[in-house]
Scaffold this motif. Structure first.
Motif, short mmCIF file in Angstrom:
data_model
loop_
_atom_site.label_atom_id
_atom_site.label_comp_id
_atom_site.label_asym_id
_atom_site.label_seq_id
_atom_site.Cartn_x
_atom_site.Cartn_y
_atom_site.Cartn_z
N GLY A 1 0.81 -1.22 0.00
CA GLY A 1 0.00 0.00 0.00
C GLY A 1 0.84 1.26 0.00
N ILE A 2 2.00 1.20 -0.63
CA ILE A 2 2.92 2.34 -0.69
C ILE A 2 2.94 2.87 -2.11
CG2 ILE A 2 5.32 3.10 -0.43
CD1 ILE A 2 5.68 0.77 1.58
N ASP A 3 2.75 4.18 -2.26
CA ASP A 3 2.82 4.79 -3.58
C ASP A 3 4.28 5.04 -3.95
OD1 ASP A 3 0.05 4.92 -3.90
OD2 ASP A 3 -0.06 6.84 -2.85
N PRO A 4 4.66 4.68 -5.18
CA PRO A 4 6.03 4.98 -5.62
C PRO A 4 6.16 6.47 -5.91
CG PRO A 4 4.77 4.05 -7.42
CD PRO A 4 3.87 4.01 -6.20
N PRO A 5 7.39 6.97 -6.05
CA PRO A 5 7.55 8.38 -6.42
C PRO A 5 6.96 8.64 -7.80
CG PRO A 5 9.69 7.26 -6.26
CD PRO A 5 8.65 6.26 -5.93
N ALA A 6 6.61 9.88 -8.05
CA ALA A 6 6.09 10.25 -9.36
C ALA A 6 7.15 9.96 -10.42
CB ALA A 6 5.74 11.74 -9.38
#
Length: 121
Positions: free
Chosen positions: A88-93
């Protein structure tokens, strides 16, 4: 610490504005921006210490790696994306990741800005 971090973020934003609105910001401005970025990164790391994965997170990451690694054409990016998704972790843009990659390859801020502008066009 939060007030200092907020002040440093505002100073960095002001410095970024100065650099982006100047045709030749000079080495001093770019050096100051780099030093301020390092201070912000160190402050953020200090205010957000790492944590131990829960057993469920570890299990989810393990199974994500196991599943993604077996996919045809799987590369480290595919495996990492699967793990981050499982946790549930968003990667960097993409733009941030591309800038970091260019920095690791030795490109300077002005070159990175130009490359990112070209890629966005």
């Amino acid at each position: 610490m939060t007030d200092l971090l907020t002040a440093a973020q505002r100073a960095l934003a002001a410095l970024d504005d100065l650099i982006s609105n100047t045709s030749d910001p000079g080495v001093e401005a770019l050096g100051a921006r780099h030093e301020l970025s390092v201070v912000l990164i160190n402050a953020a790391i200090g205010s957000n210490p790492g944590r131990v994965l829960t057993l469920l997170e570890h299990d989810a990451a393990w199974h994500a790696i196991e599943g993604a690694a077996g996919e045809e054409g799987a590369d480290p990016g595919t495996v990492l994306a699967a793990v981050l998704h499982a946790l549930g972790i968003d990667p960097p843009a993409n733009e941030d990741e591309m800038a970091a990659s260019l920095r690791r390859d030795g490109f300077g801020d002005a070159e990175i800005t130009e490359i990112l502008r070209s890629a966005a066009a």
